[in-house]
Design a protein around this motif. Sequence first.
Motif, mmCIF file in Angstrom:
data_model
loop_
_atom_site.group_PDB
_atom_site.id
_atom_site.type_symbol
_atom_site.label_atom_id
_atom_site.label_comp_id
_atom_site.label_asym_id
_atom_site.label_seq_id
_atom_site.Cartn_x
_atom_site.Cartn_y
_atom_site.Cartn_z
ATOM 1 N N UNK A 18 0.536 7.894 11.697
ATOM 2 C CA UNK A 18 -0.897 8.205 11.759
ATOM 3 C C UNK A 18 -1.725 7.191 10.988
ATOM 4 N N UNK A 19 -1.203 6.763 9.833
ATOM 5 C CA UNK A 19 -1.937 5.765 9.045
ATOM 6 C C UNK A 19 -2.120 4.504 9.888
ATOM 7 N N UNK A 20 -1.044 4.102 10.574
ATOM 8 C CA UNK A 20 -1.140 2.913 11.423
ATOM 9 C C UNK A 20 -2.168 3.122 12.532
ATOM 10 N N UNK A 21 -2.151 4.335 13.122
ATOM 11 C CA UNK A 21 -3.085 4.623 14.210
ATOM 12 C C UNK A 21 -4.534 4.586 13.708
ATOM 13 N N UNK A 22 -4.790 5.195 12.545
ATOM 14 C CA UNK A 22 -6.155 5.198 12.008
ATOM 15 C C UNK A 22 -6.612 3.770 11.730
ATOM 16 N N UNK B 232 -3.158 11.692 3.701
ATOM 17 C CA UNK B 232 -2.291 11.152 4.751
ATOM 18 C C UNK B 232 -1.527 9.940 4.228
ATOM 19 N N UNK B 233 -2.268 9.048 3.541
ATOM 20 C CA UNK B 233 -1.628 7.837 3.016
ATOM 21 C C UNK B 233 -0.574 8.210 1.982
ATOM 22 N N UNK B 234 -0.947 9.136 1.081
ATOM 23 C CA UNK B 234 0.014 9.558 0.057
ATOM 24 C C UNK B 234 1.273 10.121 0.723
ATOM 25 N N UNK B 235 1.062 10.963 1.755
ATOM 26 C CA UNK B 235 2.207 11.575 2.425
ATOM 27 C C UNK B 235 3.116 10.538 3.064
ATOM 28 N N UNK B 236 2.526 9.435 3.486
ATOM 29 C CA UNK B 236 3.341 8.434 4.172
ATOM 30 C C UNK B 236 4.129 7.578 3.186
ATOM 31 N N UNK C 140 7.532 3.746 6.797
ATOM 32 C CA UNK C 140 7.015 2.691 7.693
ATOM 33 C C UNK C 140 8.172 1.903 8.299
ATOM 34 N N UNK C 141 9.198 1.602 7.433
ATOM 35 C CA UNK C 141 10.386 0.903 7.952
ATOM 36 C C UNK C 141 11.003 1.712 9.081
ATOM 37 N N UNK C 142 11.135 2.998 8.784
ATOM 38 C CA UNK C 142 11.766 3.894 9.748
ATOM 39 C C UNK C 142 10.988 3.896 11.061
ATOM 40 N N UNK C 143 9.655 4.084 10.933
ATOM 41 C CA UNK C 143 8.818 4.213 12.123
ATOM 42 C C UNK C 143 8.821 2.927 12.928
ATOM 43 N N UNK C 144 8.663 1.804 12.207
ATOM 44 C CA UNK C 144 8.529 0.539 12.942
ATOM 45 C C UNK C 144 9.908 -0.013 13.297
#
Lengths: 349, 566
Positions: B536-540, B319-323, B342-346
């Motif tokens: 998802x990484x942020x959620x975990x 998951x981390x690699x994918x992000x 992450x920039x995009x998401x946040x």
Amino acid sequence: MAGLSIERVSKRFGEHTAVDALSLDIAPGEFVALLGPSGCGKTTMLRMLAGFESLSAGEIRLGGRTLASHERQLPPEQRNMAMVFQSYALWPHMSVADNVGYPLKLRRVSGEVYRQRLAQALELVGLSSYAERSPQDLSGGQRQRVALARCLVTDPDVVLLDEPLANLDRHLRASMEQSFRDFHRRTRATLVYVTHDQGEAMALADRIAVMRDGRLEQWATPETLYRQPRTAWVAGFIGQGSLLYAAAGEPGVRLEEADLMRGLAAVVAERTQPLLVRPEHISVLADAPSGQGLPAWVEGGTFRGERYELHLRLASGEALLAYHPVALDEGQPVEVVLREGWCLERDSQ
Amino acid sequence: MASGLTASGQQRWLLTLLMVTIVALSLVPSLRLLLEALGDLAQGSESPLWRVLQAESTWRAVWRSLYTSGLGMLIALLLGSLFAFVITLTDIRGKAWLVFCFMLPMMIPPQVTALSWLQLFGPASPLLKSIGMAPPLGSPQPLYSAEGIALLLGIQSAPLVFLALRTSLLSLPRELVEAARISGARQSQVWGQIILPVTRGGLGAGGAMAFISSLGNFGIPAMLGIPAGYYVLPTLIYQRMASFGTGVLAEMASLSLLIGVLALVGVALQQAWMKRSRFGLVGHSGRAHDFSLGHWRGGVTALLVALLLAILVAPLAALVVSSLVPAVGVPLNLETVTLNAYHEVIGRQGATWRAVRNSLWLSGGAALLLMLCSLPLAYRVQRLPPRWQSLALSAIELPYALPGVVLAVACILLFVRPVPLVNVALYGTLGLIFVAYLARFLVVCLKPVAAGLGQLDPSLEEAAQLAGAGPWRRLAGIVLPLVAPALFAGGLLVFLLAVNELTVSALLWSAGNETLGVLIFNLAEGGESVLAAALSVLVVAMVAALMLCLSLLAKHLPKGVIPWQG
């Protein structure tokens, strides 16, 4: 049959020393009680015998075989011991017969021999007709007997009993005590019995190890413990009696009436020898002063059926327990004659 | 004296009113569903229930639900009992960490679990690509299958088996084991002949719980099954609702009834099993039995760690690699690594912030409101006669015990028209999701509080009463401070579960009202798996942080409140 020997066994839990250099030599077939107040280390000692606790120091041997030492210990299943637990520890998913027969199955006993020994064991505790019941359907005393049958079915070298009567009512205790005596008489197994009840220990055991704070206070027969306790603490723990100080005798000596009365009459500063006087060795003279005994007065009395227990106070201020056939008034002056006393070691604590 | 009586009378009435209202409200959705599903039976073979029962797709979905949940249960039993036995009974080291890591999958939202596993396997896996082990393009994704779904369901529900079994292992009196040892049984014999039979109740209960939870799971079969056209009951309902809207509500109610009945049969079986194998156990319990592993210890530890690596660390690493890659299919290396997702998401995705805000409001609000209700409710329920008490608790538990889709469909049925009398339209608003969350998570908040109250010595309150404290004073001054940690833990658990909730929200969200769970699901569905992975990484990370917070609270809480601490 093999004797059990415990040599300078210690058990430490962190800073706390539960058992402190305890040594006992138990003869084959002997019925031994470990007696002491709660927290004295007796259960820890029993669990070390069973193999549930490791030793911090010392050694346990059975016959020629070393069961446990600081370096190495035999797991419980290889010690050929049996144990009766305070909570009986009957397996709830097995019937009475399966509970009793389980140790046999583990020893690969089967077929006719299995049935015969199972029937014998159940017969011995009088539970033959309960074989197919579930342990939950039995009363406390019956469960206790199932646990006992489970112990005797394999002819263990040593049977360990951890406060087996603690959960039973008084009437049941008396009959279970009888069961234990019968059990011991028939099997001649070495029995180690842990209890905090001195009456139980005195009634059952051949020899008693009195423990206090992890150390052995005295290791003797019940009669010796009662008549010749080593210290004031043992004297206070076993039976009834009063602690007085006299200017006579030395530890381990019995004083007869003349020496005793003379020793007690001395001035306070000279009376340094502690001694135990049992109430049955005291005569109370309730009538007019005759000058034969020590003056005292009655502080109170308790009716015990066959006699009265009198709480007396000597002129020196020491308390004294005596028996008397009739009640006496509070505050009544009496005289007491002490027929014998046992000189104790001075308590280290 | 008179005023004291009226105060306590008034309090009793208020509390009773509150309790009756809450219990009734808990029952309303299920009743409404029942009414809808059974209402048109008079139409005979034309009635919705009859049509649904005759449809081939229904029975295919039932069979697939049973198959995936059954297989998932077996996997959960295997994993859960292995960990429970080893961690509870043996002298293995690092127990606290093993437990925490093993429990984590239960708290990670299912769609994130599914996403991370999808990133681990298949030709497009960034992790496999990065280490050069990816299968050739065009080879199938092995997880898009019934067995893939079952595997993930098993991993997600294994902690339930672990917990149930651990509880019954901890209540196993030590003497039962010691009596067998001294009778001559080796460790393996003790395990097979004493421990396993006596704790079979816990094992059965854990298995049933895993089955029920798998049956109601939506995220995993949705992410793995829908792309493969493999529909189980919850995804069948979702798909029908998504395609046909509220027009098929009556049929969906019937389908929901079917899955609800399946779940309740599971619950009934579990309770019957528990009752049959419950023994009156006496003796010293609550202490682990120290079976010594001896020279096996290294091997067993390695096995558990390897399993945790496989079921937790590897998917999360994927998951981390994918992000961190710029686009799907690009291998990760020093040149491609980027935080763009992450920039995009946040930063740029307006939808993200909206979803985060929605989820925080919904779960925070639900947690607070439920905390407020839980204390008086638990206080009143505790004073009911035992029979009524268990009835009231069952009613409150119903919306949580039933699969999430059932509650969602029931809520749509209830609120598709404006609420009568007050004339408020909830359908299509956040309010609908909020109400559904309240119904679903009430029991999660109530249970710790009830446990805390049960542990209180009644004399504490009686002493305050003798000292002259009125009923409200006692509740606020004596009871509240003593159960406050449990109350807080209950609220935190509600927040933890609600903030990632997907099943209920997936059916109830509408444009502008998406939640965090729905957003991840939609991003993944829409092929934006890099963005979904970043979110998802942020959620975990948030879930793990919240779990750590609860762990720190643990020593102030009654036993068993925090699921991952025995």
